[in-house]
Design a protein around this motif. Sequence first.
Motif, PDB file in Angstrom:
ATOM      1  N   THR A 160      46.699  51.303  42.373  1.00 21.28           N
ATOM      2  CA  THR A 160      46.520  50.582  40.774  1.00 21.28           C
ATOM      3  C   THR A 160      45.420  49.479  41.163  1.00 21.28           C
ATOM      4  OG1 THR A 160      48.123  49.133  41.669  1.00 21.28           O
ATOM      5  CG2 THR A 160      49.010  51.065  40.565  1.00 21.28           C
ATOM      6  N   HIS A 161      44.577  49.434  39.939  1.00 24.25           N
ATOM      7  CA  HIS A 161      43.544  48.288  39.665  1.00 24.25           C
ATOM      8  C   HIS A 161      43.494  47.837  38.435  1.00 24.25           C
ATOM      9  CE1 HIS A 161      40.734  51.610  38.774  1.00 24.25           C
ATOM     10  NE2 HIS A 161      41.317  52.507  39.826  1.00 24.25           N
ATOM     11  N   ALA A 162      42.639  46.763  38.141  1.00 26.94           N
ATOM     12  CA  ALA A 162      42.343  46.175  36.708  1.00 26.94           C
ATOM     13  C   ALA A 162      41.403  47.215  35.898  1.00 26.94           C
ATOM     14  CB  ALA A 162      41.614  44.961  36.784  1.00 26.94           C
ATOM     15  N   GLY A 163      41.125  48.363  36.579  1.00 24.87           N
ATOM     16  CA  GLY A 163      40.151  49.231  35.817  1.00 24.87           C
ATOM     17  C   GLY A 163      38.577  48.899  36.437  1.00 24.87           C
ATOM     18  N   VAL A 164      38.040  50.073  36.406  1.00 22.17           N
ATOM     19  CA  VAL A 164      36.512  50.122  37.059  1.00 22.17           C
ATOM     20  C   VAL A 164      35.766  49.118  36.263  1.00 22.17           C
ATOM     21  CG1 VAL A 164      34.351  51.373  37.796  1.00 22.17           C
ATOM     22  CG2 VAL A 164      36.825  52.367  38.064  1.00 22.17           C
ATOM     23  N   GLY A 165      35.262  48.306  36.901  1.00 19.90           N
ATOM     24  CA  GLY A 165      34.256  47.281  36.354  1.00 19.90           C
ATOM     25  C   GLY A 165      34.977  46.098  35.520  1.00 19.90           C
ATOM     26  N   THR A 166      36.234  46.110  35.482  1.00 15.70           N
ATOM     27  CA  THR A 166      36.792  45.020  34.859  1.00 15.70           C
ATOM     28  C   THR A 166      37.479  43.993  36.187  1.00 15.70           C
ATOM     29  OG1 THR A 166      37.830  46.284  33.220  1.00 15.70           O
ATOM     30  CG2 THR A 166      39.118  44.281  33.674  1.00 15.70           C
ATOM     31  N   HIS A 167      37.143  42.789  35.927  1.00 18.81           N
ATOM     32  CA  HIS A 167      37.414  41.835  37.014  1.00 18.81           C
ATOM     33  C   HIS A 167      37.577  40.217  36.424  1.00 18.81           C
ATOM     34  CE1 HIS A 167      33.398  40.270  37.402  1.00 18.81           C
ATOM     35  NE2 HIS A 167      32.978  41.517  37.225  1.00 18.81           N
ATOM     36  N   ASN A 168      38.168  39.244  37.209  1.00 15.64           N
ATOM     37  CA  ASN A 168      38.309  38.094  36.943  1.00 15.64           C
ATOM     38  C   ASN A 168      37.981  37.149  38.043  1.00 15.64           C
ATOM     39  OD1 ASN A 168      40.699  38.335  38.482  1.00 15.64           O
ATOM     40  ND2 ASN A 168      41.848  37.669  36.718  1.00 15.64           N
ATOM     41  N   CYS A 169      36.927  37.609  38.896  1.00 16.50           N
ATOM     42  CA  CYS A 169      36.537  36.971  40.151  1.00 16.50           C
ATOM     43  C   CYS A 169      35.042  37.048  40.477  1.00 16.50           C
ATOM     44  CB  CYS A 169      37.374  37.539  41.208  1.00 16.50           C
ATOM     45  SG  CYS A 169      36.853  39.393  41.332  1.00 16.50           S
ATOM     46  N   GLY A 170      34.477  36.392  41.239  1.00 11.21           N
ATOM     47  CA  GLY A 170      33.315  36.340  41.698  1.00 11.21           C
ATOM     48  C   GLY A 170      32.948  36.926  43.015  1.00 11.21           C
ATOM     49  N   HIS A 171      31.650  37.054  43.272  1.00  8.87           N
ATOM     50  CA  HIS A 171      31.408  37.527  44.889  1.00  8.87           C
ATOM     51  C   HIS A 171      31.703  36.790  45.837  1.00  8.87           C
ATOM     52  CE1 HIS A 171      29.269  41.142  43.738  1.00  8.87           C
ATOM     53  NE2 HIS A 171      28.691  40.493  42.686  1.00  8.87           N
ATOM     54  N   GLN A 172      32.187  35.420  45.617  1.00 11.08           N
ATOM     55  CA  GLN A 172      32.584  34.707  46.916  1.00 11.08           C
ATOM     56  C   GLN A 172      33.834  35.084  47.348  1.00 11.08           C
ATOM     57  OE1 GLN A 172      32.184  33.676  43.602  1.00 11.08           O
ATOM     58  NE2 GLN A 172      33.964  32.355  42.691  1.00 11.08           N
ATOM     59  N   GLU A 173      34.536  35.998  46.488  1.00 14.42           N
ATOM     60  CA  GLU A 173      35.923  36.773  46.863  1.00 14.42           C
ATOM     61  C   GLU A 173      35.778  37.994  47.139  1.00 14.42           C
ATOM     62  OE1 GLU A 173      39.439  35.273  44.684  1.00 14.42           O
ATOM     63  OE2 GLU A 173      37.822  34.594  43.063  1.00 14.42           O
ATOM     64  N   ASP A 174      34.478  38.513  47.602  1.00 14.33           N
ATOM     65  CA  ASP A 174      34.297  39.978  48.197  1.00 14.33           C
ATOM     66  C   ASP A 174      35.223  40.386  49.309  1.00 14.33           C
ATOM     67  OD1 ASP A 174      30.814  40.516  47.310  1.00 14.33           O
ATOM     68  OD2 ASP A 174      32.727  40.592  46.011  1.00 14.33           O
ATOM     69  N   ALA A 175      35.875  41.332  49.178  1.00 13.06           N
ATOM     70  CA  ALA A 175      36.924  41.764  50.298  1.00 13.06           C
ATOM     71  C   ALA A 175      36.230  42.672  51.261  1.00 13.06           C
ATOM     72  CB  ALA A 175      38.064  42.765  49.528  1.00 13.06           C
ATOM     73  N   GLY A 176      36.919  42.531  52.564  1.00 14.78           N
ATOM     74  CA  GLY A 176      36.111  43.296  53.553  1.00 14.78           C
ATOM     75  C   GLY A 176      37.486  43.720  54.559  1.00 14.78           C
ATOM     76  N   VAL A 177      37.125  44.716  55.404  1.00 18.63           N
ATOM     77  CA  VAL A 177      38.095  45.028  56.620  1.00 18.63           C
ATOM     78  C   VAL A 177      37.645  44.953  57.935  1.00 18.63           C
ATOM     79  CG1 VAL A 177      39.028  46.814  54.782  1.00 18.63           C
ATOM     80  CG2 VAL A 177      37.106  47.455  56.195  1.00 18.63           C
TER      81      VAL A 177
END
Length: 782
Positions: A756-773
């Motif tokens: 589940t996700h907010a939808g492709v291209g839909t977001h309320n965050c910026g690149h300072q929160e880019d995720a990693g693993v």
Amino acid sequence: AALLALRALLALRALRAAAHPQCLDFRPPFRPPQPLRFCAQYSAFGCCDPEQDATLARRFGTLAARVDAAMWAKCAGYALDLLCQECSPYAAHLYDAEDPSTPLRTVPGLCQDYCLDMWQTCRGLFRHLSPDHMLWALEGNRAKFCHYLSLDDKDYCFPHLLVNENLNLNLGRVTADAKGCLQLCLEEVANGLRNPVAMVHARDGTHRFFVAEQVGLVWAYLPDRSRLEKPFLNISRAVLTSPWEGDERGFLGIAFHPRFRHNRKLYIYYSVAVSFDEWIRISEFRVSEDDENTVDHGSERIILEIEEPASNHNGGQLLFGDDGYLYIFTGDGGMAGDPFGKFGNAQNKSALLGKVLRIDVDRNERGPLYHIPPDNPFVGDPAARPEVYALGVRNMWRCSFDRGDPVSGAGRGRLFCGDVGQNKFEEVDLVERGRNYGWRAREGFECYDRKLCANASLDDVLPIFAYPHKMGKSVTGGYVYRGCEYPNLNGLYIFGDFMSGRLMSLREKPGTGQWQYSEICMGRGQTCAFPGLINNYYPHIISFAEDEAGELYFMSTGVPSATAARGVVYKVIDPSRRAPPGKCQIHPAQVKVKSRLVHFVPKEKFIRRMESTPRPTMRTATKAPRRSRPTEAPRTQTSRPARPTRRPGGRRGSGRRRGRPSTAGPAPSNGVVRLVRPAGLSPGRGRVEVFVGGRWGTVCDDAWDVKAAAVVCRQLGFAHAVRASKRAEFGEGRSLPILLDDVRCAGSEHSLLECTHAGVGTHNCGHQEDAGVVCSHEDPDL
């Protein structure tokens, strides 16, 4: 120069200090079958069984009767110490007996302080312990006496070795080097073979083994490794193959009937030419009535033939299961991307290619040459061939049934297969009745055909393990070790890669269904320094095998051509621990031999190295003839090439790996992920970027957790997610759009798009929160 000399000295010291447990019979120590009564300190692990322990106790009693009572009162403890060192796991070092050519000491090597103390009060004891007259002559000179009893290698002197952490850490366990490679050794069993594609036994009590060459000959070997000069089977005139390196056609598989002892039947899988077409053929033969070491070549009955649309992906495995049925493993027909029909051969239930087949070859003397087992999964389905047992396979190369735990029987009957990948991943599968293994929809854990992969009716099974092509490009399936000789290996699935030469292993974590990956390296330093053992092998790993007792072998070659006699059979050895003496004795049934015997002469040598032997370096292979076949997955059938360009035995992927490299390839599928990491970081960690709708983008970390990280790691071929990285730990992807936010996964999804996700291209965050693993092949909890 001085610095180089210092480094060499340090390396030599590290080499000599490397733990190398060894008994006086020049073999690894063991766990006694029951506690020792005399040398009780070695009851858990050492070099004495109860019989040897009782012998030492009698020697102690004899010594007590000879020595003056006053001296014995002070020296009995020393006598016990010295006698019991024959039971030490380092007995060979204590007695200078690492090499059979060196004379055996009569007294174990002693540390200086211990010897000086013993000399003070009990030096007269040595006349009763040792027949060495030179030692007696030095009795009056303490310094010379103790120098005589010392060892050149101070790490192994008694009693300091008892508290030497380097020698006692992980004693009796399979050890890993600094890079995590399990250290094993090898024993050469046969050599001079032309692409040995299979080694099998007849289950008839003779403990013979039979090695098949790709060119079409099968050789019989006796338990002492002598080879019969006359071939067991020779169909080289009928087999279709060539001298080209990488040709997948040829003699590919052999299996003896479970009741071979009574019906004398065996089955073979090989390539043939019919006019201008190429076919795979499964035939039944019988052993000659006059010579049990020769097949009656006139007895061939063709059980099944399947036309091959291309010269690669020929499959080749034959196995009999505990159910008595014959399992046949076919490739998808060749080329690249399984381009045959709307969904490819592998997903087409009405085609025999790209499948695991199961047939009944009993009671076939009259009527049909085989019957369909009544519980085959697609019996009664008019759109399916009833022979099909499992589907969706690309080119399974080497499969095996698990014999099960020797005590509990756990795992018995599980069917393991290595399935060769296309452009990115190799995989290991557990094959079960009626299941779909995903090809061409999926390669490893990742989508290959986007439309097929999104089809909800696919219901495919994910592999238990997949690895990327940076680790190897052509998996060779192996076996779960269930032999008697090396208890530490029990339950370890050992397999390899034909292209990279890697030996690898998987071990199941009890109760979880998860598999822990470990690479296998040849032992460093003295680890493999036992008589008859070696620590190197030829790089092209063609096949694995079990002998009748369940011991494990593999076959490889230095030149992957059906006419190059560079193939060797190796037995896998655990140098850390063996079974107790006598436990694994075999008593082969007698075989009447009419052919002349060719006695085995080993040719490979132990190579002394400071570190673990790396994966073997492969020479550059001769390129196969060029061809015009496309290298990406085509969507329409192309004309079949006239020449093969594949590796021996049908294990390789598309032709691009042997021919000229192509830069063209299929576009990424929706949901594909990649890791972007700063320079200097190791693979398996980085910023997550996902491909959706024809573009790459990043993922925000609002709800990012280890379950989502597990989905990404599995897609990339890693077994474990160590942690989920947040707040742009691996940098910001400012040049890309943010495509996913609020991602919540259960952990079992095939891609992030299934979470589940907010939808492709839909977001309320910026690149300072880019995720990693951070991903790993190793279990972070171990």
